[in-house]
Scaffold this motif. Structure first.
Motif, mmCIF file in Angstrom:
data_model
loop_
_atom_site.group_PDB
_atom_site.id
_atom_site.type_symbol
_atom_site.label_atom_id
_atom_site.label_comp_id
_atom_site.label_asym_id
_atom_site.label_seq_id
_atom_site.Cartn_x
_atom_site.Cartn_y
_atom_site.Cartn_z
ATOM 1 N N GLY A 78 -12.227 4.247 -0.504
ATOM 2 C CA GLY A 78 -11.944 3.334 0.585
ATOM 3 C C GLY A 78 -11.614 4.101 1.850
ATOM 4 N N PHE A 79 -11.425 3.370 2.956
ATOM 5 C CA PHE A 79 -11.165 4.038 4.229
ATOM 6 C C PHE A 79 -10.014 3.372 4.972
ATOM 7 C CE2 PHE A 79 -11.759 5.163 8.688
ATOM 8 C CZ PHE A 79 -11.899 6.538 8.569
ATOM 9 N N CYS A 80 -9.144 4.211 5.545
ATOM 10 C CA CYS A 80 -8.044 3.767 6.393
ATOM 11 C C CYS A 80 -8.280 4.322 7.787
ATOM 12 C CB CYS A 80 -6.710 4.265 5.836
ATOM 13 S SG CYS A 80 -5.306 3.970 6.938
ATOM 14 N N LEU A 135 -7.773 5.481 -0.479
ATOM 15 C CA LEU A 135 -8.154 5.145 0.890
ATOM 16 C C LEU A 135 -8.027 6.401 1.741
ATOM 17 C CD1 LEU A 135 -6.200 1.765 1.272
ATOM 18 C CD2 LEU A 135 -8.395 2.198 0.134
ATOM 19 N N THR A 186 -19.096 4.346 6.331
ATOM 20 C CA THR A 186 -18.428 4.106 5.051
ATOM 21 C C THR A 186 -18.785 2.760 4.423
ATOM 22 O OG1 THR A 186 -16.496 3.038 6.043
ATOM 23 C CG2 THR A 186 -16.465 5.450 5.885
ATOM 24 N N ARG A 246 -17.118 0.164 5.079
ATOM 25 C CA ARG A 246 -15.883 -0.580 4.835
ATOM 26 C C ARG A 246 -14.743 -0.022 5.683
ATOM 27 N NH1 ARG A 246 -15.023 0.825 -1.326
ATOM 28 N NH2 ARG A 246 -12.973 -0.150 -1.022
ATOM 29 N N GLY A 279 -3.923 0.058 -2.738
ATOM 30 C CA GLY A 279 -4.541 1.352 -2.517
ATOM 31 C C GLY A 279 -3.530 2.449 -2.286
ATOM 32 N N VAL A 287 0.872 -1.168 0.000
ATOM 33 C CA VAL A 287 0.000 0.000 0.000
ATOM 34 C C VAL A 287 0.912 1.223 0.000
ATOM 35 C CG1 VAL A 287 -0.223 0.068 2.524
ATOM 36 C CG2 VAL A 287 -1.984 1.128 1.098
ATOM 37 N N VAL A 298 -3.211 5.699 0.278
ATOM 38 C CA VAL A 298 -3.746 6.354 1.466
ATOM 39 C C VAL A 298 -3.588 7.866 1.312
ATOM 40 C CG1 VAL A 298 -3.529 6.632 3.958
ATOM 41 C CG2 VAL A 298 -3.178 4.373 2.903
ATOM 42 N N ASP A 347 -10.651 -0.621 4.832
ATOM 43 C CA ASP A 347 -9.729 -1.295 3.919
ATOM 44 C C ASP A 347 -8.347 -1.497 4.511
ATOM 45 O OD1 ASP A 347 -11.236 -1.137 1.048
ATOM 46 O OD2 ASP A 347 -11.670 0.630 2.245
ATOM 47 N N GLU A 406 -7.899 8.609 4.924
ATOM 48 C CA GLU A 406 -7.499 8.337 6.308
ATOM 49 C C GLU A 406 -8.046 9.405 7.257
ATOM 50 O OE1 GLU A 406 -3.420 7.816 9.002
ATOM 51 O OE2 GLU A 406 -3.278 8.052 6.816
#
Length: 263
Positions: free
Chosen positions: A163-165, A132, A189, A191, A93, A55, A95, A193, A134
C-alpha cells in the motif's frame, strides 16, 4: 472521508481520539527510536470495538533498503513484529518509510532488498496487515523521495499488494509538485491508502522534514485540502500538538464546503 491524528500518548489512543474528535488514530506500538519488540497494548480490545480506524506507524530505526546486515535484518524482523502488533489492534495498515542506501552504494540493491522483504514474508503467508510505504523528504539515495524512485520501487514490490501513504510535507520537501501529486502517485501505485496531511516549515525542495500546522507553513492550506479531496483516503494529521485541534476543525470545515478548493 475519515480524519484523525497521530496521537502523542500511545498508551491512551482512545483518550486522544476523544479529545481531538478523531475518527482515525495513528500510533506507535513500541519505542520508535529503538528495536524493542512490541508488547500487548492495554486498549487493544477497546480499540477493536471502538469504531475508530487505527493505523500503526513503524519505528524510525527501520530501514528495509539498507545494505548493512546489522540494520536490514533487524528491520525485516521489526516490520513483521509490528505488523502483527498492528493486527492485534485491528489496524488497517503499518506505515513504513521507504528507507535509503548510503551514498556511493547501488540504489538498485535497496529496491531489491524491499522485494526480498515481501518475498520472504510471502513464504510465511504474508504480513498480518498491509504494509503502507510512505514517501520521504530527503536523500538522493532514498527509495521513496522522488516519484520516479517510487515507480522503480513499485516495479519491485507492487505485485505483493504493497500500500501507499502520501505525506504532503515530504512530497513538498522532496521537490514534488502537490497540484497533481495524487494523480501521479495513483498512476504509479494504483492506490493511496492513507494521507499524512502536514504543512512544511521549510521551502519547496528543501529536503527537510519539519512539519507545520496547516495554516502556518509554506504550503497553501487550500492546496493541502485539495490533495485530501483528490485522494479520498483516510487522513492523519502529524502537525504540532498546539494547533492540532484547529487543524482538524479547519480541514473538516473546508471539506464540507460545497465547491472544491481551487488550485
Amino acid at each position: 472521508m475519515r480524519i484523525g491524528a497521530h496521537v502523542r500518548d500511545d498508551a491512551d489512543p482512545l483518550g486522544s481520539a476523544q479529545r481531538y474528535g478523531a475518527e482515525v488514530v495513528q500510533l506507535f506500538v513500541t519505542d520508535p527510536q529503538k528495536w524493542n519488540k512490541p508488547k500487548p497494548h492495554p486498549q487493544a480490545d477497546q480499540l477493536r470495538k471502538s469504531g475508530i480506524d487505527v493505523v500503526v506507524h513503524s519505528s524510525y530505526v527501520i530501514n528495509v533498503a539498507s545494505l548493512n546486515n546489522r540494520i536490514r535484518i533487524p528491520s525485516r524482523k521489526a516490520v513483521q513484529q509490528q505488523a502483527t502488533a498492528a493486527a492485534e489492534l485491528g489496524a488497517f495498515g503499518l506505515v513504513v518509510h521507504g528507507g535509503h542506501v548510503r551514498q556511493g552504494e547501488a540504489v538498485e540493491e535497496g529496491f531489491t532488498n524491499w522485494r526480498k522483504l515481501f518475498e520472504r514474508q510471502d513464504d510465511e503467508g504474508g504480513f498480518a496487515v498491509p504494509i503502507l510505504i510512505e514517501n520521504t523528504a530527503g536523500g538522493d539515495s532514498a527509495m521513496s523521495r522522488y516519484f520516479d524512485s517510487i515507480a522503480r520501487l513499485w516495479d519491485h514490490v507492487g505485485e505483493f499488494g504493497a500500500g501507499f501513504c502520501l505525506d504532503t510535507c515530504h512530497a513538498w520537501a522532496a521537490g514534488e509538485n502537490l497540484v497533481d501529486a495524487v494523480e501521479r502517485i495513483r498512476s504509479i501505485t494504483g492506490r493511496i491508502d492513507l494521507v499524512h496531511l502536514n504543512n512544511s516549515r521549510d521551502e519547496f525542495n528543501s529536503a527537510r522534514d519539519r512539519h507545520a500546522n496547516l495554516a502556518d507553513g509554506t504550503i497553501d492550506p487550500q492546496l493541502l485540502t485539495e490533495v485530501v479531496r483528490q485522494a479520498g483516503a483516510p487522513v492523519v494529521l502529524e502537525t504540532p500538538a498546539e494547533g492540532l485541534e484547529d487543524d482538524i476543525e479547519f480541514l473538516r470545515e473546508t471539506l464540507s464546503q460545497s465547491q472544491p478548493a481551487s488550485n
